[in-house]
Design a protein around this motif. Structure first.
Motif, PDB file in Angstrom:
ATOM      1  N   MET A 246     -10.233  24.910  34.483  1.00  0.00           N
ATOM      2  CA  MET A 246      -9.594  26.068  35.109  1.00  0.00           C
ATOM      3  C   MET A 246      -8.074  25.980  35.033  1.00  0.00           C
ATOM      4  N   LEU A 247      -7.522  24.813  35.361  1.00  0.00           N
ATOM      5  CA  LEU A 247      -6.065  24.686  35.339  1.00  0.00           C
ATOM      6  C   LEU A 247      -5.515  24.739  33.919  1.00  0.00           C
ATOM      7  N   PHE A 248      -6.289  24.256  32.957  1.00  0.00           N
ATOM      8  CA  PHE A 248      -5.813  24.334  31.578  1.00  0.00           C
ATOM      9  C   PHE A 248      -5.706  25.773  31.107  1.00  0.00           C
ATOM     10  N   TYR A 249      -6.749  26.564  31.310  1.00  0.00           N
ATOM     11  CA  TYR A 249      -6.690  27.958  30.861  1.00  0.00           C
ATOM     12  C   TYR A 249      -5.761  28.793  31.732  1.00  0.00           C
ATOM     13  N   ALA A 250      -5.484  28.331  32.953  1.00  0.00           N
ATOM     14  CA  ALA A 250      -4.451  28.993  33.747  1.00  0.00           C
ATOM     15  C   ALA A 250      -3.065  28.780  33.153  1.00  0.00           C
ATOM     16  N   SER A 251      -2.900  27.732  32.338  1.00  0.00           N
ATOM     17  CA  SER A 251      -1.598  27.449  31.737  1.00  0.00           C
ATOM     18  C   SER A 251      -1.382  28.179  30.420  1.00  0.00           C
ATOM     19  N   VAL A 252      -2.428  28.710  29.810  1.00  0.00           N
ATOM     20  CA  VAL A 252      -2.279  29.386  28.512  1.00  0.00           C
ATOM     21  C   VAL A 252      -2.718  30.839  28.547  1.00  0.00           C
ATOM     22  N   THR A 253      -3.165  31.341  29.688  1.00  0.00           N
ATOM     23  CA  THR A 253      -3.550  32.745  29.797  1.00  0.00           C
ATOM     24  C   THR A 253      -2.868  33.380  30.992  1.00  0.00           C
ATOM     25  N   LYS A 254      -2.577  34.656  30.864  1.00  0.00           N
ATOM     26  CA  LYS A 254      -1.965  35.376  31.971  1.00  0.00           C
ATOM     27  C   LYS A 254      -2.991  35.784  33.016  1.00  0.00           C
ATOM     28  N   ARG A 255      -4.202  35.983  32.581  1.00  0.00           N
ATOM     29  CA  ARG A 255      -5.228  36.460  33.503  1.00  0.00           C
ATOM     30  C   ARG A 255      -5.515  35.450  34.611  1.00  0.00           C
ATOM     31  N   PHE A 256      -5.552  34.153  34.259  1.00  0.00           N
ATOM     32  CA  PHE A 256      -5.868  33.119  35.230  1.00  0.00           C
ATOM     33  C   PHE A 256      -4.638  32.318  35.635  1.00  0.00           C
ATOM     34  N   ALA A 257      -3.447  32.788  35.314  1.00  0.00           N
ATOM     35  CA  ALA A 257      -2.222  32.078  35.685  1.00  0.00           C
ATOM     36  C   ALA A 257      -2.060  31.910  37.195  1.00  0.00           C
ATOM     37  N   PRO A 258      -2.501  32.844  38.041  1.00  0.00           N
ATOM     38  CA  PRO A 258      -2.328  32.635  39.490  1.00  0.00           C
ATOM     39  C   PRO A 258      -3.046  31.412  40.043  1.00  0.00           C
TER      40      PRO A 258
END
Length: 507
Positions: A246-258
């Motif tokens: 989760m934290l990895f894709y939060a770092s490369v996508t805007k959708r899950f950045a929050p």
């Protein structure tokens, strides 16, 4: 992910934008980039761009002010779901009639209502403008002596047609070059999309490999089930795998950045994805998924040292398992780091700008070029087709350059990789191997009547002999244990727990 880099000195406008954002987020949370169907207000997006922050790679906390609490909760629930809600990319049937009937999830949805319609309207305007040019009337006599009135081309119309003929020649010369460049641009863009997709699958595969190795090497009871400590270890491992993903894709996508913001981590604590102490450690280090990867590596070492893994014959060799796990961790790190490298170097600005200018000029000149060569009706049909083909290829290529739809350019086109599906598949995989190997049949367990072999092959390779009785031990010339042979001659039976000795030649 590398630590945040300090932005360059800001201009007065940039400072005003940051002050405005800070004041707005101090009162309430009113941002919206978390859901794919909602976007932040135009002024907010402009302020963020002006500040020079990239949510896709930087994950700045400015985004924490653009998500309501309900939207943030929806993002967390979607990221932690254990059911796949949609395919990773839209699927299709190869039948002609089915492909022709599709509208949603296609490039036609983006091109037809915009570029094609407006360019056809441009042809109509040019055609009407030429038709309304006054044409002088000229009286001529036929061979029978009758007078007949005909319309002659006015000097303005003649000059206009000569200009259109010149445009037609230039258009013919440039169309071949532009079409070739556009085709090459599309192939390069698809190669980047395919690379990013393959890397996401490799990241998922390495996480599954780690789960499989740990599940099969965990400590077991004599009946083939996990011990209580092994169950706790595997539960923690699965939670760390989900948190890392989760934290990895939060770092490369805007959708899950929050999810990477303090409020996002607090919501993850409430959902049981991490503990309060772990959240505090992530906030202090600002390392996100990199810190979780370090926790995973340390967890492997701890489980190997205290016996939660490789402590019984079903667990295998401690040393070989540790090497295998650390190799998987290193491979995972190098794999996920390449995604950000691909996104940041996806295509040079100069190349993309040149292709955009070439295609725009070709499409704009198409109505004028075809008006001279095929007339009004032919120009309308031809312009619609040429605009459809060239605009579709260009838009498709630009969507391929944004695999995660961070630019909100490919909404509804069905091109971007569904990151939510990747998260949900990994959530399922984090528990798959623990549940699959929670019990092993008797046929898969060690045979009790056989003497156990030394479990650490590396100790034998270095000449170390495993033996419980060090006093009086040793080997004779035939490789037999001298101490146990003496005890046998005295009438004492050797210890049944002794390890079989193997002769080793030390050079």
């Amino acid at each position: 992910m590398a630590p945040p880099v300090a932005p360059p000195p800001r201009r007065p406008a940039t400072r005003l934008a940051l002050i405005a954002i800070s004041l707005s987020s101090a009162h309430s949370l009113q941002l919206r980039p978390a859901c794919a169907c909602r976007r932040p207000p135009a002024a907010s997006r402009a302020s963020v761009r002006l500040a020079g922050f990239s949510v896709a790679t930087g994950g700045d906390d400015l985004w924490s002010g653009y998500v309501t609490q309900d939207e943030l909760r929806d993002v967390v629930e979607e990221a932690m779901a254990t059911t796949v809600q949609a395919p990773i990319v839209p699927q299709f049937y190869p039948y002609r009639w089915w492909l022709w009937s599709q509208w949603h999830g296609t490039i036609l949805r983006k091109v037809l209502p915009r570029e094609v319609l407006w360019n056809v309207m441009l042809v109509l305007v040019v055609w009407l403008a030429i038709s309304f040019i006054p044409q002088p009337t000229q009286i001529v006599k036929t061979r029978f002596g009758k007078a007949m009135a005909i319309q002659a081309a006015s000097p303005l119309a003649q000059s206009l047609m000569k200009s259109l003929a010149s445009v037609d020649k230039v258009w013919m010369l440039a169309s071949g070059l532009i079409s070739f460049t556009l085709s090459f641009f599309l192939s390069q863009s698809y190669a980047l999309w395919r690379t990013v997709y393959s890397v996401t699958r490799r990241v998922q595969g390495r996480l599954n490999d780690i789960g499989l190795l740990c599940a099969t090497a965990a400590e077991r009871n004599p009946d083939g089930t996990y011990t209580e400590d092994a169950e706790d270890f595997l539960s923690t491992l699965a939670r760390y795998i989900r948190l890392f993903n989760m934290l990895f894709y939060a770092s490369v996508t805007k959708r899950f950045a929050p999810l990477r913001t303090p409020k996002g981590l607090a919501e993850l604590v409430q959902q049981g994805a991490l503990t309060s102490n772990e959240r505090q450690a992530l906030l202090q280090s600002s390392m996100g998924h990199n810190a979780v990867l370090g926790w995973l590596s340390t967890l492997f070492n701890s489980a190997l040292s205290d016996g939660r893994m490789a402590s019984n014959p079903t667990g295998g060799s401690t040393l070989s398992l540790q090497i295998a796990l650390q190799n998987k961790v290193v491979e995972l790190r190098s794999t996920y780091a390449s995604i950000e490298d691909e996104l940041t170097g996806r295509m040079p600005l100069a190349y993309t700008q040149l292709v955009q200018i070439m295609v725009d000029l070709l499409i704009f000149c198409t109505p004028f070029a075809l008006m001279h060569s095929v007339g009004g009706v032919g120009a309308m049909v031809g312009t619609g087709l040429i605009t459809l083909f060239h605009s579709s290829i260009l838009n498709l290529a630009k969507m391929f350059l944004d695999p995660f739809n961070n630019d909100d350019y490919g909404d509804g086109a069905g091109i971007s990789v569904n990151v939510a599906t990747l998260l949900q598949e990994t959530n399922i995989g984090s528990e798959r191997w623990r549940r699959s190997a929670s019990w092993v049949p008797e046929a898969a367990r060690p045979i009790v009547r056989r003497a156990p072999l030394p479990r650490d092959e590396m100790s034998l390779a270095t000449g170390e002999i495993i033996d419980e009785a060090e006093e009086g031990g040793g080997l004779d010339e035939g490789g037999a244990e001298v101490g146990q042979a003496a005890e046998g001659e005295a009438g004492e039976s050797p210890s049944p727990q002794g390890v079989v000795a193997v002769p080793v030649t030390v050079t």
